[in-house]
Design a protein around this motif. Structure first.
Motif, mmCIF file in Angstrom:
data_model
loop_
_atom_site.group_PDB
_atom_site.id
_atom_site.type_symbol
_atom_site.label_atom_id
_atom_site.label_comp_id
_atom_site.label_asym_id
_atom_site.label_seq_id
_atom_site.Cartn_x
_atom_site.Cartn_y
_atom_site.Cartn_z
ATOM 1 N N PHE A 60 -9.150 -1.694 5.119
ATOM 2 C CA PHE A 60 -7.774 -1.916 4.697
ATOM 3 C C PHE A 60 -7.196 -0.573 4.285
ATOM 4 C CE2 PHE A 60 -4.471 -3.344 1.668
ATOM 5 C CZ PHE A 60 -3.882 -4.376 2.387
ATOM 6 N N THR A 61 -5.952 -0.314 4.653
ATOM 7 C CA THR A 61 -5.278 0.921 4.279
ATOM 8 C C THR A 61 -4.311 0.637 3.143
ATOM 9 O OG1 THR A 61 -5.448 1.760 6.535
ATOM 10 C CG2 THR A 61 -3.809 2.803 5.101
ATOM 11 N N VAL A 62 -4.551 1.250 2.004
ATOM 12 C CA VAL A 62 -3.664 1.099 0.852
ATOM 13 C C VAL A 62 -2.564 2.145 1.007
ATOM 14 C CG1 VAL A 62 -3.490 1.201 -1.651
ATOM 15 C CG2 VAL A 62 -5.526 0.220 -0.584
ATOM 16 N N ASP A 63 -1.318 1.655 1.158
ATOM 17 C CA ASP A 63 -0.186 2.557 1.411
ATOM 18 C C ASP A 63 1.058 1.986 0.738
ATOM 19 O OD1 ASP A 63 1.797 4.229 2.325
ATOM 20 O OD2 ASP A 63 1.237 4.075 4.437
ATOM 21 N N CYS A 64 1.322 2.403 -0.497
ATOM 22 C CA CYS A 64 2.463 1.870 -1.244
ATOM 23 C C CYS A 64 3.807 2.312 -0.681
ATOM 24 C CB CYS A 64 2.340 2.213 -2.719
ATOM 25 S SG CYS A 64 1.133 1.165 -3.543
ATOM 26 N N ALA A 65 3.829 3.329 0.156
ATOM 27 C CA ALA A 65 5.087 3.729 0.789
ATOM 28 C C ALA A 65 5.593 2.625 1.711
ATOM 29 C CB ALA A 65 4.898 5.023 1.573
ATOM 30 N N LYS A 66 4.710 1.715 2.081
ATOM 31 C CA LYS A 66 5.103 0.626 2.977
ATOM 32 C C LYS A 66 5.398 -0.671 2.224
ATOM 33 C CE LYS A 66 3.027 2.686 6.953
ATOM 34 N NZ LYS A 66 2.300 2.506 8.183
ATOM 35 N N ALA A 67 5.279 -0.665 0.898
ATOM 36 C CA ALA A 67 5.571 -1.865 0.112
ATOM 37 C C ALA A 67 7.020 -2.280 0.327
ATOM 38 C CB ALA A 67 5.307 -1.614 -1.367
ATOM 39 N N GLY A 68 7.223 -3.543 0.604
ATOM 40 C CA GLY A 68 8.564 -4.070 0.844
ATOM 41 C C GLY A 68 9.024 -3.920 2.284
ATOM 42 N N ARG A 69 8.232 -3.286 3.111
ATOM 43 C CA ARG A 69 8.570 -3.102 4.529
ATOM 44 C C ARG A 69 7.901 -4.203 5.347
ATOM 45 N NH1 ARG A 69 9.284 2.830 6.383
ATOM 46 N NH2 ARG A 69 11.226 3.068 5.274
#
Length: 151
Positions: A66-75
């Motif tokens: 799994f890739t944790v990437d908060c820049a994509k939260a809400g996308r």
């Protein structure tokens, strides 16, 4: 006329070499040929039953596939991409402490009463849906040196 044929042979040789290399290394020319495993999260710390005496709670997790990437939260959602949710004493958005973007993070103890509490941690999609099959929990005894009430 000999030059185009030589180029064609050279080009097909490159393609053949690339295909052979891809086969040997497990990759393909068009995209990733290996399937991603099932996403998991494991609580490294705190340990079950641990007494936490600091005002805030230090948490460490191990995430796989799994890739944790908060820049994509809400996308828009992407398979295998999202962030980490931590809930305290329940599995709903009402108990959500925060969402996190790393394998180590700090949970503020403000407003948390001393005593036993259950931390529930799971992976979440970009649109914040909990991936329930990844949920892990640990019970701690929260005994802060300086409890801070909610404002």
């Amino acid at each position: 006329m000999a030059i185009p044929n030589q180029r064609r042979c050279w080009g097909s040789g490159i393609l053949t070499a690339a295909l052979l290399l891809g086969t040997a290394t497990g990759t393909a020319l068009m995209g990733d040929a290996h399937a991603q495993g099932t996403p998991t999260i494991e609580i490294v710390s705190p340990q079950p039953g641990e007494t936490v005496t600091t005002d805030d709670i230090e948490v460490q997790v191990a995430v796989s596939d799994f890739t944790v990437d908060c820049a994509k939260a809400g996308r828009p959602n992407e398979d295998g991409v999202g962030h980490i949710h931590l809930m305290i004493d329940g599995m709903s958005m009402a108990q959500l402490a925060n969402f996190y973007c790393a394998d180590s993070f700090t949970v503020a103890g403000d407003g948390l009463t001393p005593g036993k509490h259950t931390l529930i941690i799971d992976l979440a999609t970009n649109d914040h849906l909990d991936m329930m099959d990844t949920a892990q929990e640990v019970e701690i005894d929260y005994q802060p040196a300086n409890p801070v009430p909610l404002p």
